[in-house]
Design a protein around this motif. Structure first.
Motif, PDB file in Angstrom:
ATOM      1  N   ALA A  80     -18.612  -0.010  -4.920  1.00 21.04           N
ATOM      2  CA  ALA A  80     -17.231   0.342  -4.604  1.00 21.04           C
ATOM      3  C   ALA A  80     -17.152   1.745  -4.008  1.00 21.04           C
ATOM      4  O   ALA A  80     -17.721   2.688  -4.549  1.00 21.04           O
ATOM      5  N   ARG A  81     -16.431   1.882  -2.889  1.00 21.69           N
ATOM      6  CA  ARG A  81     -16.275   3.170  -2.207  1.00 21.69           C
ATOM      7  C   ARG A  81     -14.783   3.475  -2.074  1.00 21.69           C
ATOM      8  O   ARG A  81     -13.986   2.599  -1.764  1.00 21.69           O
ATOM      9  N   ASN A  82     -14.434   4.742  -2.308  1.00 15.33           N
ATOM     10  CA  ASN A  82     -13.031   5.141  -2.226  1.00 15.33           C
ATOM     11  C   ASN A  82     -12.862   6.270  -1.207  1.00 15.33           C
ATOM     12  O   ASN A  82     -13.786   6.582  -0.453  1.00 15.33           O
ATOM     13  N   SER A  83     -11.698   6.882  -1.205  1.00 16.41           N
ATOM     14  CA  SER A  83     -11.383   7.880  -0.174  1.00 16.41           C
ATOM     15  C   SER A  83     -12.206   9.150  -0.306  1.00 16.41           C
ATOM     16  O   SER A  83     -12.213   9.974   0.618  1.00 16.41           O
ATOM     17  N   THR A  84     -12.898   9.339  -1.422  1.00 16.18           N
ATOM     18  CA  THR A  84     -13.743  10.525  -1.587  1.00 16.18           C
ATOM     19  C   THR A  84     -15.198  10.262  -1.212  1.00 16.18           C
ATOM     20  O   THR A  84     -16.008  11.189  -1.211  1.00 16.18           O
TER      21      THR A  84
ATOM     22  N   LEU B 122       0.827  -1.199   0.000  1.00 14.90           N
ATOM     23  CA  LEU B 122       0.000   0.000   0.000  1.00 14.90           C
ATOM     24  C   LEU B 122       0.865   1.254   0.000  1.00 14.90           C
ATOM     25  O   LEU B 122       1.988   1.255   0.514  1.00 14.90           O
ATOM     26  N   PRO B 123       0.363   2.340  -0.565  1.00 15.64           N
ATOM     27  CA  PRO B 123       1.161   3.568  -0.675  1.00 15.64           C
ATOM     28  C   PRO B 123       1.281   4.296   0.660  1.00 15.64           C
ATOM     29  O   PRO B 123       0.601   3.968   1.642  1.00 15.64           O
ATOM     30  N   SER B 124       2.142   5.287   0.680  1.00  5.40           N
ATOM     31  CA  SER B 124       2.329   6.100   1.890  1.00  5.40           C
ATOM     32  C   SER B 124       1.231   7.148   1.962  1.00  5.40           C
ATOM     33  O   SER B 124       1.373   8.267   1.460  1.00  5.40           O
ATOM     34  N   THR B 125       0.124   6.770   2.555  1.00  2.90           N
ATOM     35  CA  THR B 125      -1.006   7.674   2.710  1.00  2.90           C
ATOM     36  C   THR B 125      -1.739   7.332   3.989  1.00  2.90           C
ATOM     37  O   THR B 125      -1.423   6.337   4.651  1.00  2.90           O
ATOM     38  N   THR B 126      -2.723   8.142   4.339  1.00  4.68           N
ATOM     39  CA  THR B 126      -3.442   7.989   5.598  1.00  4.68           C
ATOM     40  C   THR B 126      -4.931   7.875   5.326  1.00  4.68           C
ATOM     41  O   THR B 126      -5.486   8.607   4.500  1.00  4.68           O
ATOM     42  N   VAL B 127      -5.581   6.948   6.024  1.00  2.37           N
ATOM     43  CA  VAL B 127      -7.029   6.781   5.930  1.00  2.37           C
ATOM     44  C   VAL B 127      -7.658   7.444   7.149  1.00  2.37           C
ATOM     45  O   VAL B 127      -7.368   7.069   8.288  1.00  2.37           O
ATOM     46  N   GLN B 128      -8.509   8.419   6.904  1.00  5.75           N
ATOM     47  CA  GLN B 128      -9.140   9.154   7.986  1.00  5.75           C
ATOM     48  C   GLN B 128     -10.267   8.333   8.616  1.00  5.75           C
ATOM     49  O   GLN B 128     -10.823   7.424   7.991  1.00  5.75           O
ATOM     50  N   PRO B 129     -10.640   8.630   9.864  1.00  9.82           N
ATOM     51  CA  PRO B 129     -11.767   7.920  10.496  1.00  9.82           C
ATOM     52  C   PRO B 129     -13.033   8.021   9.658  1.00  9.82           C
ATOM     53  O   PRO B 129     -13.365   9.090   9.145  1.00  9.82           O
ATOM     54  N   GLY B 130     -13.723   6.913   9.503  1.00 11.22           N
ATOM     55  CA  GLY B 130     -14.957   6.897   8.754  1.00 11.22           C
ATOM     56  C   GLY B 130     -14.786   6.912   7.248  1.00 11.22           C
ATOM     57  O   GLY B 130     -15.777   7.011   6.513  1.00 11.22           O
ATOM     58  N   ARG B 131     -13.548   6.778   6.772  1.00  9.60           N
ATOM     59  CA  ARG B 131     -13.290   6.847   5.336  1.00  9.60           C
ATOM     60  C   ARG B 131     -12.910   5.472   4.771  1.00  9.60           C
ATOM     61  O   ARG B 131     -12.392   4.603   5.478  1.00  9.60           O
ATOM     62  N   TYR B 132     -13.143   5.331   3.473  1.00 14.30           N
ATOM     63  CA  TYR B 132     -12.838   4.100   2.756  1.00 14.30           C
ATOM     64  C   TYR B 132     -11.548   4.254   1.948  1.00 14.30           C
ATOM     65  O   TYR B 132     -11.061   5.364   1.719  1.00 14.30           O
ATOM     66  N   PHE B 133     -11.021   3.098   1.513  1.00 14.01           N
ATOM     67  CA  PHE B 133      -9.796   3.064   0.726  1.00 14.01           C
ATOM     68  C   PHE B 133      -9.961   1.935  -0.283  1.00 14.01           C
ATOM     69  O   PHE B 133     -10.076   0.768   0.090  1.00 14.01           O
ATOM     70  N   LEU B 134      -9.990   2.278  -1.556  1.00 18.63           N
ATOM     71  CA  LEU B 134     -10.313   1.313  -2.602  1.00 18.63           C
ATOM     72  C   LEU B 134      -9.050   0.769  -3.256  1.00 18.63           C
ATOM     73  O   LEU B 134      -8.235   1.532  -3.785  1.00 18.63           O
ATOM     74  N   VAL B 135      -8.910  -0.558  -3.240  1.00 18.01           N
ATOM     75  CA  VAL B 135      -7.768  -1.244  -3.840  1.00 18.01           C
ATOM     76  C   VAL B 135      -8.248  -1.994  -5.075  1.00 18.01           C
ATOM     77  O   VAL B 135      -8.984  -2.987  -4.982  1.00 18.01           O
ATOM     78  N   GLU B 136      -7.829  -1.522  -6.242  1.00 10.18           N
ATOM     79  CA  GLU B 136      -8.204  -2.137  -7.515  1.00 10.18           C
ATOM     80  C   GLU B 136      -7.288  -3.308  -7.819  1.00 10.18           C
ATOM     81  O   GLU B 136      -6.061  -3.211  -7.693  1.00 10.18           O
ATOM     82  N   LEU B 137      -7.905  -4.424  -8.243  1.00 13.92           N
ATOM     83  CA  LEU B 137      -7.129  -5.618  -8.583  1.00 13.92           C
ATOM     84  C   LEU B 137      -7.321  -5.944 -10.067  1.00 13.92           C
ATOM     85  O   LEU B 137      -7.675  -5.076 -10.847  1.00 13.92           O
ATOM     86  N   GLY B 138      -7.076  -7.185 -10.457  1.00 16.56           N
ATOM     87  CA  GLY B 138      -7.083  -7.556 -11.855  1.00 16.56           C
ATOM     88  C   GLY B 138      -8.465  -7.742 -12.440  1.00 16.56           C
ATOM     89  O   GLY B 138      -9.480  -7.742 -11.733  1.00 16.56           O
TER      90      GLY B 138
ATOM     91  N   ALA C 146     -15.402   0.732 -15.503  1.00 17.91           N
ATOM     92  CA  ALA C 146     -14.343   1.155 -14.591  1.00 17.91           C
ATOM     93  C   ALA C 146     -14.864   1.329 -13.167  1.00 17.91           C
ATOM     94  O   ALA C 146     -16.024   1.690 -12.941  1.00 17.91           O
ATOM     95  N   LEU C 147     -13.983   1.087 -12.233  1.00 17.95           N
ATOM     96  CA  LEU C 147     -14.255   1.385 -10.828  1.00 17.95           C
ATOM     97  C   LEU C 147     -14.196   2.897 -10.607  1.00 17.95           C
ATOM     98  O   LEU C 147     -13.615   3.633 -11.404  1.00 17.95           O
ATOM     99  N   PRO C 148     -14.755   3.384  -9.494  1.00 17.28           N
ATOM    100  CA  PRO C 148     -14.415   4.746  -9.069  1.00 17.28           C
ATOM    101  C   PRO C 148     -12.896   4.839  -8.913  1.00 17.28           C
ATOM    102  O   PRO C 148     -12.211   3.815  -8.777  1.00 17.28           O
ATOM    103  N   ALA C 149     -12.358   6.036  -8.924  1.00 21.25           N
ATOM    104  CA  ALA C 149     -10.905   6.214  -8.865  1.00 21.25           C
ATOM    105  C   ALA C 149     -10.307   5.422  -7.710  1.00 21.25           C
ATOM    106  O   ALA C 149     -10.631   5.678  -6.539  1.00 21.25           O
ATOM    107  N   PRO C 150      -9.454   4.440  -7.988  1.00 21.52           N
ATOM    108  CA  PRO C 150      -8.880   3.630  -6.909  1.00 21.52           C
ATOM    109  C   PRO C 150      -7.824   4.410  -6.127  1.00 21.52           C
ATOM    110  O   PRO C 150      -7.179   5.319  -6.647  1.00 21.52           O
ATOM    111  N   ASP C 151      -7.651   4.021  -4.873  1.00 21.50           N
ATOM    112  CA  ASP C 151      -6.612   4.613  -4.029  1.00 21.50           C
ATOM    113  C   ASP C 151      -5.307   3.839  -4.120  1.00 21.50           C
ATOM    114  O   ASP C 151      -4.254   4.341  -3.725  1.00 21.50           O
ATOM    115  N   ALA C 152      -5.384   2.616  -4.624  1.00 26.76           N
ATOM    116  CA  ALA C 152      -4.194   1.799  -4.903  1.00 26.76           C
ATOM    117  C   ALA C 152      -4.594   0.799  -5.979  1.00 26.76           C
ATOM    118  O   ALA C 152      -5.758   0.392  -6.062  1.00 26.76           O
TER     119      ALA C 152
END
Length: 266
Positions: free
Chosen positions: A208-212, A93-109, A115-121
Motif C-alpha cells: 500500500a502506497r499513500n501520498s507520503t 473523495l476529499p478536496s485535495t490535490t494529487v501531485q505528479p508521481g504521487r499516490y493516493f490511498l483509499v481505505e475500504l472495509g 493497519a494500512l499506512p495512513a490513508p488519504d481517504a
C-alpha cells in the motif's frame, strides 16, 4: 511501453488554447500520449481481513497521478460493484490535490489490524468481494447505474474489472486470482496504461502506497508544447518532468521558455 529516443520536434502546428504536451523522448515507463494522461487506479487489494494470514486488515484502492500536472480529486468518487449482484457503492473523495508521481490511498472495509499506512481517504462501509469486482474512479459524485459497458460512461476516468469473468472492464479483465498477500498492481509502479486491464495489471505482493510515498515520475526527457493564447503563440521546452510555465506575455510573437528540473528541485 517502449523507449523512444527520437529528438524532440518543436514544430507543432496544431494550436491549442490550453497546454499541449508532446513527447520528445520518454523512459520505458510510459508516455502521456498512451492511455490516461493523469489519474489512474494503480492498485486494488480485495482480501483485507479475509480468513487468516492477510497483509492488511482492510481492503483498499490506490490511485496514482501518472501525468505531469497536479490533479484535484474534489468532485470525484471511488465506486465499487460486485459483478454479479447489487448496486454501486461509492465514497466521495476529499478536496485535495494529487501531485505528479504521487499516490493516493483509499481505505475500504475489513478488519482494523494489521493497519494500512495512513490513508488519504477512508470509506469503511465498502467491502469488496475477493474474486469478482469492478472498481471505478469517477469524475462525479453521482452513483453509477450501469451494469455492463460501464467503460463507455463518460464520467468514468478509470475502470478496473477483476475476474475471472467480470461483467465489465477496460478491454479485458485482470488475470489471476489474488491471495491474502497479493494485489492487482498497475505495472511500472503505476505508469503503464494501455486501457487494457489484463495487460496493465499484474498480481504482485501487496504494497500500500499513500501520498507520503516517494514520488515515482513516469515521464522523463524532453517535452515540447505550443499553445495560442489570444494573439500570442507560446512554445515551451521542458526537461523533466515536462511542465511548461507561461510568462503572461500578451504581445504577438513566439515566446520560448526553458525550464530545467532535478529530482530535488528547480
Amino acid at each position: 511501453a517502449t523507449s523512444d529516443l527520437t529528438p524532440p520536434n518543436l514544430d507543432f502546428t496544431s494550436a491549442q488554447t490550453t497546454d499541449k504536451y508532446a513527447k520528445g523522448f520518454s523512459d520505458t515507463q510510459g508516455a502521456p500520449t498512451t492511455g490516461s494522461s493523469g489519474l489512474v487506479i494503480s492498485q486494488v487489494y480485495t482480501n483485507g481481513g479475509n480468513g487468516s494470514g492477510y497483509t492488511y486488515g482492510r481492503d483498499f484502492v490506490e490511485l496514482f497521478n501518472r501525468g505531469v500536472r497536479p490533479i484535484s480529486v474534489s468532485g470525484m468518487s471511488i465506486q465499487y460493484k460486485n459483478n454479479n449482484s447489487g448496486t454501486w457503492s461509492k465514497g466521495d473523495l476529499p478536496s485535495t490535490t494529487v501531485q505528479p508521481g504521487r499516490y493516493f490511498l483509499v481505505e475500504l472495509g475489513g478488519q482494523t489490524t494489521p493497519a494500512l499506512p495512513a490513508p488519504d481517504a477512508t470509506f469503511t462501509g465498502i467491502s469488496m468481494a475477493a474474486t469478482s469486482a469492478r472498481i471505478a474512479l469517477v469524475n462525479s459524485v453521482t452513483t453509477l447505474t450501469c451494469f455492463q459497458n460501464c467503460s463507455s460512461v463518460t464520467s468514468i476516468i478509470d475502470l478496473v474489472g477483476i475476474g475471472p469473468t467480470p461483467n465489465d472492464s477496460e478491454t479485458a479483465p485482470t488475470s489471476g486470482t489474488a491471495s491474502n498477500i497479493t494485489a492487482f498492481r498497475r505495472k511500472s509502479a503505476g505508469c503503464v496504461d494501455s486501457n487494457n486491464n489484463s495487460a496493465d495489471f499484474e498480481l504482485a505482493t501487496v504494497l500500500a502506497r499513500n501520498s507520503t510515498t516517494t514520488s515515482n515520475e513516469c515521464h522523463t526527457g524532453f517535452w515540447a508544447m505550443k499553445a495560442d493564447v489570444g494573439a500570442t503563440t507560446h512554445h515551451g521546452l521542458a526537461i523533466r518532468p515536462g511542465i511548461n510555465e507561461f510568462t503572461g506575455a500578451t504581445a504577438p510573437g513566439d515566446q520560448l521558455f526553458l525550464r530545467l528540473e532535478t529530482t530535488t528541485g528547480k
